[in-house]
Design a protein around this motif. Sequence first.
Motif, short mmCIF file in Angstrom:
data_model
loop_
_atom_site.label_atom_id
_atom_site.label_comp_id
_atom_site.label_asym_id
_atom_site.label_seq_id
_atom_site.Cartn_x
_atom_site.Cartn_y
_atom_site.Cartn_z
N ASP A 297 0.81 -1.22 0.00
CA ASP A 297 0.00 0.00 0.00
C ASP A 297 0.85 1.27 0.00
O ASP A 297 0.37 2.35 -0.36
N GLU A 298 2.11 1.16 0.40
CA GLU A 298 2.98 2.33 0.51
C GLU A 298 3.70 2.67 -0.79
O GLU A 298 4.36 3.71 -0.87
N LEU A 299 3.58 1.82 -1.81
CA LEU A 299 4.35 2.00 -3.05
C LEU A 299 4.03 3.33 -3.74
O LEU A 299 4.94 4.09 -4.09
N PHE A 300 2.75 3.61 -3.98
CA PHE A 300 2.35 4.81 -4.72
C PHE A 300 2.82 6.07 -3.99
O PHE A 300 3.42 6.98 -4.58
N GLY A 301 2.56 6.15 -2.70
CA GLY A 301 2.96 7.32 -1.93
C GLY A 301 4.46 7.51 -1.89
O GLY A 301 4.96 8.65 -1.95
N MET A 302 5.21 6.41 -1.81
CA MET A 302 6.68 6.49 -1.77
C MET A 302 7.23 7.11 -3.05
O MET A 302 8.12 7.97 -3.01
N VAL A 303 6.71 6.69 -4.20
CA VAL A 303 7.19 7.22 -5.48
C VAL A 303 6.67 8.65 -5.70
O VAL A 303 7.42 9.52 -6.17
N ALA A 304 5.41 8.89 -5.36
CA ALA A 304 4.82 10.21 -5.60
C ALA A 304 5.54 11.32 -4.85
O ALA A 304 5.58 12.47 -5.30
N THR A 305 6.12 10.99 -3.68
CA THR A 305 6.82 11.99 -2.88
C THR A 305 8.34 11.89 -2.99
O THR A 305 9.07 12.52 -2.23
N HIS A 306 8.84 11.12 -3.97
CA HIS A 306 10.29 10.96 -4.16
C HIS A 306 10.88 12.26 -4.71
O HIS A 306 10.27 12.92 -5.55
N PRO A 307 12.08 12.64 -4.27
CA PRO A 307 12.69 13.90 -4.73
C PRO A 307 12.90 13.99 -6.23
O PRO A 307 12.90 15.09 -6.80
N ASP A 308 13.10 12.84 -6.91
CA ASP A 308 13.35 12.86 -8.35
C ASP A 308 12.08 13.02 -9.18
O ASP A 308 12.15 13.20 -10.40
N VAL A 309 10.92 12.90 -8.53
CA VAL A 309 9.65 13.00 -9.24
C VAL A 309 9.15 14.44 -9.14
O VAL A 309 9.27 15.08 -8.09
N PRO A 310 8.60 15.00 -10.23
CA PRO A 310 8.08 16.38 -10.17
C PRO A 310 7.06 16.55 -9.05
O PRO A 310 6.29 15.63 -8.74
N VAL A 311 7.04 17.73 -8.43
CA VAL A 311 6.13 18.02 -7.32
C VAL A 311 4.67 17.81 -7.73
O VAL A 311 3.84 17.41 -6.92
N ILE A 312 4.37 18.05 -9.01
CA ILE A 312 3.00 17.90 -9.49
C ILE A 312 2.47 16.49 -9.27
O ILE A 312 1.27 16.29 -9.03
N VAL A 313 3.36 15.47 -9.31
CA VAL A 313 2.92 14.09 -9.09
C VAL A 313 2.43 13.93 -7.65
O VAL A 313 1.41 13.30 -7.38
N GLY A 314 3.15 14.53 -6.70
CA GLY A 314 2.72 14.49 -5.31
C GLY A 314 1.40 15.19 -5.11
O GLY A 314 0.54 14.71 -4.37
N ILE A 315 1.23 16.34 -5.78
CA ILE A 315 -0.04 17.07 -5.67
C ILE A 315 -1.19 16.24 -6.25
O ILE A 315 -2.28 16.15 -5.66
N LEU A 316 -0.95 15.60 -7.40
CA LEU A 316 -1.97 14.75 -8.01
C LEU A 316 -2.31 13.55 -7.13
O LEU A 316 -3.46 13.13 -7.03
N PHE A 317 -1.28 13.00 -6.49
CA PHE A 317 -1.49 11.88 -5.57
C PHE A 317 -2.42 12.30 -4.43
O PHE A 317 -3.39 11.61 -4.11
N VAL A 318 -2.13 13.46 -3.82
CA VAL A 318 -2.97 13.95 -2.72
C VAL A 318 -4.37 14.27 -3.22
O VAL A 318 -5.37 13.95 -2.57
N LEU A 319 -4.47 14.90 -4.40
CA LEU A 319 -5.77 15.26 -4.95
C LEU A 319 -6.63 14.02 -5.20
O LEU A 319 -7.80 13.97 -4.82
N GLY A 320 -6.05 13.01 -5.84
CA GLY A 320 -6.80 11.77 -6.09
C GLY A 320 -7.18 11.08 -4.80
O GLY A 320 -8.29 10.55 -4.66
N LEU A 321 -6.26 11.10 -3.84
CA LEU A 321 -6.50 10.44 -2.56
C LEU A 321 -7.65 11.06 -1.79
O LEU A 321 -8.57 10.38 -1.35
#
Length: 486
Positions: A309-333
């Motif tokens: 269950d932690e896989l998506f969140g781990m990648v979405a908040t990874h430093p190498d991934v654009p910040v927009i992915v983290g925002i989209l992760f939170v928005l979808g969640l």
Amino acid sequence: MSPLLIIITIAAYFALLMGLSYFASRGSDNSTFFTGNRNAPWPVVAFAMIGAAISGVTFISVPGMVVGKGYAYLQMVLGFIVGYAVIAFVLVPMFYRRNLISIYGYLEERFGRSTYRTGAWFFFVSKMLGAAVRFFVVCAVLQLLVFSPLGIPFVFNVIVTIALIWLYTVQGGVKTLIWTDTLKSFCLIMSVVLCIYFVAANLGFSFGEMTDAIASHHTSRMFFFDNPKEGTYFWKQFLAGVFMAIATNGLDQDMMQRNLACKDHRESRKNMIVSGVTQFFVIALFLLLGTLLVIFVDSKGMSLPDKSDELFGMVATHPDVPVIVGILFVLGLISAAYSAAGSALTSLTTSFTVDILGAHRKHDDRGLTRTRKAVHVAMSAIMGLVIIAFYYLSDQDAISAVYTLASYTYGPILGLFVYGMFWKRPVHDRFVPLVCVAAPCLSWVVQKVLAECFGYETSFELLIINALLTVAGLRLLSLGKAKAAV
């Protein structure tokens, strides 16, 4: 990812949600809350149902499922499509003919008051536990990303989030849910598509290279025909999917409350078929994203998380991934979480007020409104307590926990409706609760015997076993009852 940025994202979404809720609930009354005045356009309901069937658990847990089970979940989703067709052509017309506020009113007509209350109580337990598991996953992620860095305890996290959900559902009920689910469906689909795009771009994949990488990856296996004893075996998953869809959609007040908001059964039927087929492709997107996440983790030399269950969140908040992915992760969640918890609160309020308290029979419209609002507050409080309990007790991936609980609690409901529709003999109504309690207990025994004596791994077909045991018990209760069924 900054906790402040996450809070801003949540606040912006909630402001949009409250605005939509305000416009949807104008001029609302008890009929609006319980049935949406039965004038919702079926295309809107169909699109809303895509989001209604996808909770925060799906958003977090399904991408991670590819690690241990590949795309086996799609076998079950294929069964969902067949189950939706059964609901559309069998259950929906039956419910519309009876003009029911709560679908469990059928059980009172067919069996009697004791059976009616039994079905309502099993729904109450099923929905409360299932919704709490789904929402607990979201609260746990928000705790990790936002509240823990700020030194805020989990209990406060749950209280604030439940209070926000109560706030936007308290007035409009089903009508509000249909329109907020439409927003949720849009946010979910947009989030997962854009996450796929940005993760693939980070990996340097073109569209063709991305599809080749996913198709050739070991996690993309969909069909499992080789070992009938395993939980991923095709026919076990497919048949469980058929009956799981019937039980958790067609016999669930939460889901059917939306479907019964259409003008008539023909409109509702169109909605069911379209949303069932569309759900397959949306779930497939989540699984494709899961494979990309695994490829990303491997490319960075990272270790996969202990809990899938932690896989998506781990990648979405990874430093190498654009910040927009983290925002989209939170928005979808949060879009998945708020809608799923809001719909659960609405359906629990409806069922408890109508089925268990019988308030629509005892009070005038003003008294019914007071009772409904008091029950709504109580349901919110109970859900918060159950979520906190899951936080300290959970030890398996959330999607499995949801369906395992459903197998035990929805089995008796499925059995009651199957017997009522296919056998005409009445039963000894006062003994039905005993049968419905005994069936899950016997199902647990059967599961243990099959595992220890034959090495057979019981998957979600446990629901079918549970329902069959319920039907068998009802058949025994019908002995000596010669009176014709209603």
